[in-house]
Enzyme design. Structure first.
Site, PDB file in Angstrom:
ATOM      1  N   ASP A  59      55.956  27.488 144.078  1.00  0.00           N
ATOM      2  CA  ASP A  59      57.336  27.696 143.620  1.00  0.00           C
ATOM      3  C   ASP A  59      57.424  27.408 142.126  1.00  0.00           C
ATOM      4  O   ASP A  59      57.191  26.283 141.680  1.00  0.00           O
ATOM      5  CB  ASP A  59      58.289  26.779 144.390  1.00  0.00           C
ATOM      6  CG  ASP A  59      59.737  27.240 144.299  1.00  0.00           C
ATOM      7  OD1 ASP A  59      60.177  27.616 143.198  1.00  0.00           O
ATOM      8  OD2 ASP A  59      60.425  27.225 145.341  1.00  0.00           O
ATOM      9  N   SER A 109      64.872  30.950 144.012  1.00  0.00           N
ATOM     10  CA  SER A 109      63.878  30.876 145.086  1.00  0.00           C
ATOM     11  C   SER A 109      64.380  31.460 146.401  1.00  0.00           C
ATOM     12  O   SER A 109      63.568  31.819 147.260  1.00  0.00           O
ATOM     13  CB  SER A 109      63.452  29.416 145.312  1.00  0.00           C
ATOM     14  OG  SER A 109      62.802  28.904 144.175  1.00  0.00           O
TER      15      SER A 109
END
Length: 535
Positions: A59, A109
């Protein structure tokens, strides 16, 4: 100008002194290139059907983070760092993915996870729904749900799991099992108005939507009733349960697994005691919220991402039909938001070690392994540092204000500081500590994301599908094709012709006719607006 030239000349002279002796010989580079070329020429396409999919997601691990982590990994091993070969570097197939969302040039995200897990691009802050749903608007969620490759794999009879260093209700892992108009609806306490419209929180969907075999990460407080004391931090008010509905989802999960060998654990001791060979289900929640950064992790209480990855694989791989496992290095992103390069890079290095463990435990002939980032950050690598200089250090070439600056910086973030119009003098500041906040050009409370393409690396069956510059939602379809899960089963049928026209969106309630109607109405409104403006 003469002074600047002299400085550059001195830097070049000093840097040449640091070069390895063999690197001064042209044959060193020619031989290295010949070996690499031959290894590429010797590659054979692996066209097997992927029994397993091992999907690693860094991430916020953009290209700069990836490069800097490589250097750090080498320097942690007392090498200069630049020439280090990370496990990720050994993947023969590399592509780029475009990360924008339907409504924003730079995505978050949640939108990116919906793309690479569900195969559909969507709007910012929404998970597991199409772009017809609106951020925070529960009423727009119904009928616009889209399923993920985790569910496709489960429906195909495979075992499935999620491993994360964040809370298991966070955007990336949540998208594998949940549908939510807001990524922030972790528990029912986070969505009072939405609950009235029939939406359910992400934590409860963890139990109800897909039968997930392995769940590892943080997020205990979203699973227990309001005020429930945390076993690890009983005196910490902010670690207590948050649920207003009085449900204890951990207890409910255990009752749902009656008749199976199912373990719930929250510490390293109990985790280590779990026998993968006899375990059917595992829920391991090591923190009330996100797990600790690797650099601050207490190994006596919390396992590393390498350990959690290994445990998950050993449990899942017992299924003769294979498995799908999502492993997220989720705190790379959170460290970047805080402007803490030290933490971000150590998280990325930890993820690389997890990738190595994954390759060690699986067979490349039957396991497709993919590593990628969801998005990047405004993270720069600059300043002509010497070869082998600490990646967390300072540029030897100072700025025009006659002050040093760090090799790693941010375009924006909490590290922007001015005193009487001047930057801080960091000559006597140790920039290599875990708590140091990198300099930033623009003051923001939290560093934002950035919008450049991200790397996609693959090896194993059909890994050659992951090449070129693709839309991010392509990733889910390529993985599904390789493993023969989901709607496109041509690979296991020995077919490559284009399939008959079909739409998974239609199957999930997004009728093509409805979409056309929306487009027609939008066109008419735009035309009307133009007429009004011209009048």
């Amino acid at each position: 100008m003469e002074s600047k030239r002299a400085t550059v000349f001195l830097l070049l002279a000093l840097s040449s002194c640091r070069a390895k002796v063999e690197e001064e010989n042209p044959e060193y580079w020619r031989s290295q290139a010949r070996d690499t070329l031959q290894s590429v020429l010797d590659r054979k396409l692996n066209t097997n059907v992927a029994k397993n999919i091992l999907f690693f997601l860094g991430d916020g691990m953009g290209i700069t983070t990836y490069t800097a982590a490589r250097i750090l990994k080498g320097q942690l091993q007392n090498q200069t760092g630049e020439e280090t070969v990370m496990t990720m570097d050994t993947f023969p197939n590399v592509g780029l993915a475009k990360t924008y969302s339907v409504d924003f040039q730079i995505a978050d995200s949640a939108a990116t996870a919906t793309a690479y897990l569900c195969g559909v691009k969507t709007n910012l802050n929404t998970i597991g729904v199409s772009a017809a749903a609106r951020n925070g608007a529960c009423k727009t969620q119904k009928g616009n749900e889209v399923t993920s490759i985790l569910k496709w794999a489960k429906d195909a009879g495979k075992s499935v799991g999620i491993v994360t260093t964040t809370r298991v209700q966070h955007a990336t892992p949540a998208t594998s099992y949940a549908h939510s108009a807001s990524r922030k609806w972790y528990s029912d306490a986070d969505m009072p108005e939405a609950a009235e419209d029939g939406c359910t929180d992400i934590a409860s969907q963890l139990l109800n939507n897909t039968d997930i075999d392995v769940i590892i990460g943080g997020g205990r407080k979203y699973m227990t009733p309001t005020g429930t004391k945390d076993l690890e931090y009983p005196t910490d008010f902010f670690s207590r349960g948050k649920r207003r509905d009085g449900r204890n989802l951990i207890d409910e999960w255990q009752k749902m697994k009656t008749g199976k060998v199912a373990h719930y654990v929250w510490n390293q001791t109990d985790f280590s005691a779990v026998d993968p060979e006899t375990t059917d289900y595992l829920m391991a929640l090591f923190e009330p919220g996100d797990m600790r950064f690797e650099a601050e992790r207490d190994p006596k209480m919390d396992p590393s991402i390498v350990e959690t990855t290994e445990k998950a694989i050993r449990i899942l791989q017992k299924n003769p039909k294979g498995f799908f496992l999502l492993v997220e290095g989720g705190r790379i992103d959170q460290a970047h938001h805080a402007g803490r390069a030290f933490m971000a890079l150590h998280e990325a290095v930890a993820l690389d070690y997890a990738v190595a463990k994954g390759l060690e435990l699986t067979n490349e002939e039957e396991t497709l392994t993919v590593v990628m980032a969801d998005h990047s950050h405004p993270f720069t690598f600059n300043g002509y540092p010497f070869r082998g200089q600490s990646i967390l250090g300072k540029s030897p070439l100072w700025a025009q204000d006659v002050l040093p600056y760090t090799t790693l910086m941010y375009g924006n973030g909490p590290g922007h500081k001015l005193t009487n119009g001047k930057r801080p003098d960091i000559r006597n500041v140790d920039t290599k500590t875990k708590d140091y906040v990198q300099m930033a050009a623009v003051p923001t409370e939290s560093a934002t994301h950035s919008g450049e393409d991200v790397a996609v690396l693959a090896r194993g069956p059909m890994a050659h599908l992951f090449q070129g510059v693709q839309e991010q939602n392509y990733i889910a379809h390529a993985m599904a094709y390789a493993a023969c899960v989901g709607a496109d089963l041509r690979h296991c049928q020995g077919q490559t012709e284009a399939p008959a026209l079909q739409s998974t969106l239609t199957q999930e309630g997004n009728l093509a006719g409805g979409a056309q109607g929306v487009r027609l109405i939008s066109s008419l409104l735009c035309a009307l607006l133009v007429v009004l403006v011209l009048m």
